[in-house]
Each structure stands twice: as C-alpha cells, then as structure tokens.
Design a protein around this motif. Structure first.
Motif, mmCIF file in Angstrom:
data_model
loop_
_atom_site.group_PDB
_atom_site.id
_atom_site.type_symbol
_atom_site.label_atom_id
_atom_site.label_comp_id
_atom_site.label_asym_id
_atom_site.label_seq_id
_atom_site.Cartn_x
_atom_site.Cartn_y
_atom_site.Cartn_z
ATOM 1 N N ASP A 1 0.825 -1.213 0.000
ATOM 2 C CA ASP A 1 0.000 0.000 0.000
ATOM 3 C C ASP A 1 0.859 1.262 0.000
ATOM 4 O O ASP A 1 0.615 2.158 -0.812
ATOM 5 N N PRO A 2 1.890 1.373 0.851
ATOM 6 C CA PRO A 2 2.736 2.560 0.732
ATOM 7 C C PRO A 2 3.420 2.656 -0.638
ATOM 8 O O PRO A 2 3.597 3.753 -1.171
ATOM 9 N N ALA A 3 3.778 1.518 -1.235
ATOM 10 C CA ALA A 3 4.400 1.534 -2.560
ATOM 11 C C ALA A 3 3.428 2.071 -3.610
ATOM 12 O O ALA A 3 3.800 2.863 -4.474
ATOM 13 N N LEU A 4 2.185 1.656 -3.525
ATOM 14 C CA LEU A 4 1.189 2.150 -4.470
ATOM 15 C C LEU A 4 0.896 3.635 -4.241
ATOM 16 O O LEU A 4 0.604 4.377 -5.191
ATOM 17 N N TRP A 5 0.992 4.059 -2.998
ATOM 18 C CA TRP A 5 0.824 5.474 -2.666
ATOM 19 C C TRP A 5 1.921 6.300 -3.320
ATOM 20 O O TRP A 5 1.687 7.429 -3.762
ATOM 21 N N VAL A 6 3.136 5.771 -3.413
ATOM 22 C CA VAL A 6 4.262 6.469 -4.045
ATOM 23 C C VAL A 6 3.876 6.909 -5.458
ATOM 24 O O VAL A 6 4.130 8.047 -5.866
ATOM 25 N N ILE A 7 3.247 6.032 -6.215
ATOM 26 C CA ILE A 7 2.898 6.349 -7.600
ATOM 27 C C ILE A 7 1.922 7.525 -7.653
ATOM 28 O O ILE A 7 2.074 8.438 -8.461
ATOM 29 N N TRP A 8 0.939 7.511 -6.769
ATOM 30 C CA TRP A 8 -0.025 8.618 -6.746
ATOM 31 C C TRP A 8 0.631 9.922 -6.319
ATOM 32 O O TRP A 8 0.294 10.997 -6.816
ATOM 33 N N GLY B 1 7.945 6.390 3.587
ATOM 34 C CA GLY B 1 8.750 5.975 4.725
ATOM 35 C C GLY B 1 8.147 6.335 6.070
ATOM 36 O O GLY B 1 8.549 5.793 7.102
ATOM 37 N N LYS B 2 7.178 7.221 6.073
ATOM 38 C CA LYS B 2 6.495 7.583 7.322
ATOM 39 C C LYS B 2 5.475 6.516 7.733
ATOM 40 O O LYS B 2 4.955 6.538 8.839
ATOM 41 N N VAL B 3 5.198 5.592 6.818
ATOM 42 C CA VAL B 3 4.304 4.469 7.101
ATOM 43 C C VAL B 3 5.176 3.306 7.557
ATOM 44 O O VAL B 3 6.087 2.885 6.839
ATOM 45 N N ALA B 4 4.918 2.796 8.742
ATOM 46 C CA ALA B 4 5.793 1.780 9.347
ATOM 47 C C ALA B 4 6.004 0.556 8.454
ATOM 48 O O ALA B 4 7.097 -0.010 8.431
ATOM 49 N N SER C 1 8.381 6.796 -14.116
ATOM 50 C CA SER C 1 9.348 7.640 -13.418
ATOM 51 C C SER C 1 9.848 6.960 -12.153
ATOM 52 O O SER C 1 11.057 6.964 -11.865
ATOM 53 N N TRP C 2 8.932 6.351 -11.408
ATOM 54 C CA TRP C 2 9.335 5.667 -10.180
ATOM 55 C C TRP C 2 10.228 4.461 -10.483
ATOM 56 O O TRP C 2 11.251 4.242 -9.839
ATOM 57 N N ALA C 3 9.843 3.680 -11.503
ATOM 58 C CA ALA C 3 10.651 2.505 -11.860
ATOM 59 C C ALA C 3 12.059 2.936 -12.286
ATOM 60 O O ALA C 3 13.049 2.307 -11.886
ATOM 61 N N ALA C 4 12.167 4.008 -13.055
ATOM 62 C CA ALA C 4 13.479 4.489 -13.468
ATOM 63 C C ALA C 4 14.288 4.961 -12.258
ATOM 64 O O ALA C 4 15.502 4.696 -12.158
ATOM 65 N N PRO D 1 10.163 11.245 -7.264
ATOM 66 C CA PRO D 1 10.185 9.886 -6.720
ATOM 67 C C PRO D 1 10.844 9.822 -5.336
ATOM 68 O O PRO D 1 10.343 9.129 -4.446
ATOM 69 N N SER D 2 11.931 10.553 -5.138
ATOM 70 C CA SER D 2 12.607 10.542 -3.826
ATOM 71 C C SER D 2 11.701 11.095 -2.740
ATOM 72 O O SER D 2 11.600 10.522 -1.647
ATOM 73 N N ALA D 3 11.035 12.213 -3.024
ATOM 74 C CA ALA D 3 10.139 12.813 -2.031
ATOM 75 C C ALA D 3 8.958 11.894 -1.741
ATOM 76 O O ALA D 3 8.540 11.741 -0.589
#
Length: 143
Positions: A65-72, A88-91, A133-136, A80-82
């Motif tokens: 779920d946090p990974a999928l949130w990254v894309i959004w 990372g704030k999600v345990a 962008s995230w995958a790259a 992508p870093s931000a």
C-alpha cells in the motif's frame, strides 16, 4: 460493480503477469489487508482520514500500500525521492526489501503501460508516466 475473482484479491496473483520472474510475484504475498486504489477520490480527509471504495481490496505484503501510494504522490507532482520519503512515514514501508520494491516498481510500470495502451485518458496517462518515473528512479538506485 462486480467483484474480481478471489484469486485476483491476492497480490501475488494480481501482479503475476507484470513481474520479470515468476518468483518475484511471491515477494508480494502476505496476509495484510491492502486498499491498493490510492487515488485522490478514495482518501477523504476531514477531522481524520478515511479510505473509501474498497473494490480492489487485496491480501498481500504490508509494504505494497505505501508503494502504491508512491505512484499517486509522483502523479501529483512529488519527485520519486520525495514520494518515497512520505511512504517511509508508514511503518510497513520498511518491511519490503529494496530489491523487492524495485521489482514491484518495474512490475507496476508494466501494468500501467498496458493500461495506457488500452485507455488514453489524462488520468491513466498521469499514472503511466508516474509509474515509469518511479521505476526508473528505483533502477538508478541500483547503480
């Protein structure tokens, strides 16, 4: 709305067609209840945040779920870093190995690329670009 077949509700099945190697799909397996549809209309914020529309609820690894949130977050203008810093704030984010997260980012980029071939609307194309962008970004971390 018709619910997807039970097997599609397991993360290792949902993304199996998009991973590089069949064994990589097993990294997505787990017993956590995942929302998986983190679009801006499914998170309602008032006095607290509420997740709605659980039509794609899935069982899988807790870091998904946090990974999928990254894309959004990327689709909404974060780098992508931000976006990963917010995740990372999600345990549960840290429970995925960096290699697993990178493999999932690539699999998700393949998923969205296939969606982009089918549907050319602006919403989908934002996610095609964000996931690519995230995958790259993830691949660049391996260098």
């Amino acid at each position: 709305m018709k619910c997807p077949p039970v097997d599609l509700r397991r993360a290792e099945v949902r993304w199996a067609d998009y991973v590089d190697q069949p064994a990589a799909a097993e990294e997505l397996a787990g017993s956590s209840l995942l929302h998986t549809d983190w679009n801006d209309t499914n998170v309602l914020i008032s006095d607290r945040a509420r997740l709605v529309d659980w039509g794609w609820a899935t069982r899988g690894a807790p870091w998904l779920d946090p990974a999928l949130w990254v894309i959004w977050l990327i689709a909404s203008g974060h780098s992508p870093s931000a976006a990963e810093q917010w995740a990372g704030k999600v345990a549960t984010w840290s429970s995925g190995s960096p290699e697993s997260v990178t493999r999932f980012a690539s699999a998700n980029a393949r998923f969205w690329a296939s969606e982009g071939e089918r549907t050319q609307d602006a919403w989908t194309l934002r996610l095609v670009n964000a996931s690519a962008s995230w995958a790259a970004h993830r691949r660049s971390l391996e260098i």
